[in-house]
Design an enzyme around this catalytic site. Sequence first.
Site, PDB file in Angstrom:
ATOM      1  N   LYS A 191     -20.299 -14.903   0.840  1.00  0.00           N
ATOM      2  CA  LYS A 191     -21.734 -14.680   1.044  1.00  0.00           C
ATOM      3  C   LYS A 191     -22.404 -14.083  -0.164  1.00  0.00           C
ATOM      4  CE  LYS A 191     -21.662 -13.763   5.974  1.00  0.00           C
ATOM      5  NZ  LYS A 191     -21.854 -12.663   6.924  1.00  0.00           N
ATOM      6  N   GLY A 223     -13.924  -3.521  -0.647  1.00  0.00           N
ATOM      7  CA  GLY A 223     -15.297  -3.011  -0.541  1.00  0.00           C
ATOM      8  C   GLY A 223     -15.550  -1.876  -1.524  1.00  0.00           C
ATOM      9  N   GLY A 257      -9.568  -7.246  -2.360  1.00  0.00           N
ATOM     10  CA  GLY A 257      -9.895  -8.287  -1.390  1.00  0.00           C
ATOM     11  C   GLY A 257      -9.152  -9.591  -1.629  1.00  0.00           C
ATOM     12  N   ARG A 305       0.833  -1.219   0.000  1.00  0.00           N
ATOM     13  CA  ARG A 305       0.000   0.000   0.000  1.00  0.00           C
ATOM     14  C   ARG A 305       0.859   1.257   0.000  1.00  0.00           C
ATOM     15  NH1 ARG A 305      -4.914  -2.130   3.736  1.00  0.00           N
ATOM     16  NH2 ARG A 305      -6.117  -2.940   1.995  1.00  0.00           N
TER      17      ARG A 305
HETATM   18  P1  AMP Z   1     -15.376 -12.717   0.448  1.00  0.00           P
HETATM   19  O1  AMP Z   1     -14.729 -11.940   1.563  1.00  0.00           O
HETATM   20  O2  AMP Z   1     -16.849 -12.688   0.462  1.00  0.00           O
HETATM   21  O3  AMP Z   1     -14.778 -12.401  -0.909  1.00  0.00           O
HETATM   22  O4  AMP Z   1     -15.035 -14.229   0.752  1.00  0.00           O
HETATM   23  C1  AMP Z   1     -13.744 -14.733   0.716  1.00  0.00           C
HETATM   24  C2  AMP Z   1     -13.699 -16.003   1.507  1.00  0.00           C
HETATM   25  O5  AMP Z   1     -14.622 -16.921   0.978  1.00  0.00           O
HETATM   26  C3  AMP Z   1     -12.359 -16.688   1.465  1.00  0.00           C
HETATM   27  O6  AMP Z   1     -11.780 -16.647   2.744  1.00  0.00           O
HETATM   28  C4  AMP Z   1     -12.687 -18.105   1.061  1.00  0.00           C
HETATM   29  O7  AMP Z   1     -12.008 -19.083   1.830  1.00  0.00           O
HETATM   30  C5  AMP Z   1     -14.173 -18.207   1.307  1.00  0.00           C
HETATM   31  N1  AMP Z   1     -14.805 -19.240   0.494  1.00  0.00           N
HETATM   32  C6  AMP Z   1     -14.766 -19.367  -0.832  1.00  0.00           C
HETATM   33  N2  AMP Z   1     -15.396 -20.499  -1.209  1.00  0.00           N
HETATM   34  C7  AMP Z   1     -15.851 -21.090  -0.090  1.00  0.00           C
HETATM   35  C8  AMP Z   1     -16.561 -22.294   0.167  1.00  0.00           C
HETATM   36  N3  AMP Z   1     -16.933 -23.105  -0.819  1.00  0.00           N
HETATM   37  N4  AMP Z   1     -16.852 -22.594   1.467  1.00  0.00           N
HETATM   38  C9  AMP Z   1     -16.459 -21.779   2.457  1.00  0.00           C
HETATM   39  N5  AMP Z   1     -15.787 -20.622   2.272  1.00  0.00           N
HETATM   40  C10 AMP Z   1     -15.475 -20.289   1.016  1.00  0.00           C
END
Ligand code: AMP
Length: 409
Positions: free
Chosen positions: A214, A389, A366, A37
């Site tokens: 999510k 974000g 991210g 950064r």
């Molecule tokens: P996000 O912050 O929403 O982009 O989510 C990222 C996180 O989603 C990472 O830490 C991944 O390990 C998790 N992730 C991706 N696929 C899966 C899955 N099939 N089951 C559980 N966690 C997951």
Amino acid sequence: MAKKTIANVNVKGKKVLIRVDFNVPQDANGAITDDARIRKALPTIQHVLKGGGRLILMSHLGRPTGEPDPQYTLAPAAKRLGELIGQNVVMAPASVGPDVVTIVNGLKDGQCCMLENLRFNKAETIKDKEAKDKPELRQQKDGFAKQLADMADVYVNDAFGTCHRDNASMLTVPQQMGSKPKVVGFLVQKELEYLGDALNTPKRPFVAILGGKKVSDKIGVIEALLGKCDAVLIGGAMQYTFMLAQGQKTGGSLVEPDKVDEAKRLIAAGGGKLKLPVDCTIAAELKEGAATKTTEGNIPDGMQGLDIGPKTIELYKKIIADAETVAWNGPMGVFEVKPFDVGTFAVADALVAATAKGAITVIGGGDSAAAIQQAGLSEKVSHVSTGGGASLEFMEGKPFKAVDVLDNA
Ligand code: AMP
């Protein structure tokens, strides 16, 4: 609307206040573990120093509670910056106040100081919405911003990761600059170019890939991208909520049952543009080296989906290979744990191949940015956003007040 950049301002002898994002990761002893950064802000910083500006840097670091807290001092970041630019960076004891004004007024052309963590002052994070019916909060935020604005002749926003927030340093300071120049730095300029221009007027086919944990975090962006893209590819844990919406069993996979109706709505709205995985890599437990199976359709009880499967990888690779513009946000599986990293790295490789063929490829911060960095491929795609974000909100088409307030080109 294109924004005026720091390249359009004569900074000689001017006090230039730059909002940077030096929110760097540190170990338990406070040592910086990744200075990316800081390095990303160097083009703007060096431009100002070479131009004979008097540089005042400001940033947040971590989440202190609005009080000075030595754990979150920016001193290590100032020291690291000093090493990178080969000159002393004076560390201020606070972000505002008489001692800080003395330091700033003592700067000579081409010299540089770093203000202490903005979040040591509660006013930094007061939201405009919160302050609407509370004059004392409004006054506190405006007063803090005015002290910062009054120290400077020029304001520069080079902190893309915070551009979706209405923090005092992001929005209220430029509002308080009056007719003094307020512009974007080179980092934010590049972000606006790729996330704004490239994705708003894309070369087609335009493909988006969305993964991560999510579906609830990404409903807005899926919806917005379905309106702009030729295909939206889904991966990550959010695929299982879509499976529920299609009446399939998901075993022990991560799901959001309360989002099933939203998922159904998105499938219907997608009209074939929304692509869901055709197979999954599953395992009994999430652990390094776990035995895996591939399923198409239902995931049995006692098993959980942890990555997209091999047929999905091939399908997604083909779609990406034909694309002229690709935007990617969120890993395809639990990429932090082998062997559930296969889908994520296959997508990273597909983006690199598409870039080599002339496609514009943009990674929205991210975890997908972390994955591409881990694979050593950051330089082989068109753009890796510095804002997780912020990049999602930008792709969703949400207005950024902190950018809108800056001077137009
Ligand atoms: P996000 O912050 O929403 O982009 O989510 C990222 C996180 O989603 C990472 O830490 C991944 O390990 C998790 N992730 C991706 N696929 C899966 C899955 N099939 N089951 C559980 N966690 C997951």
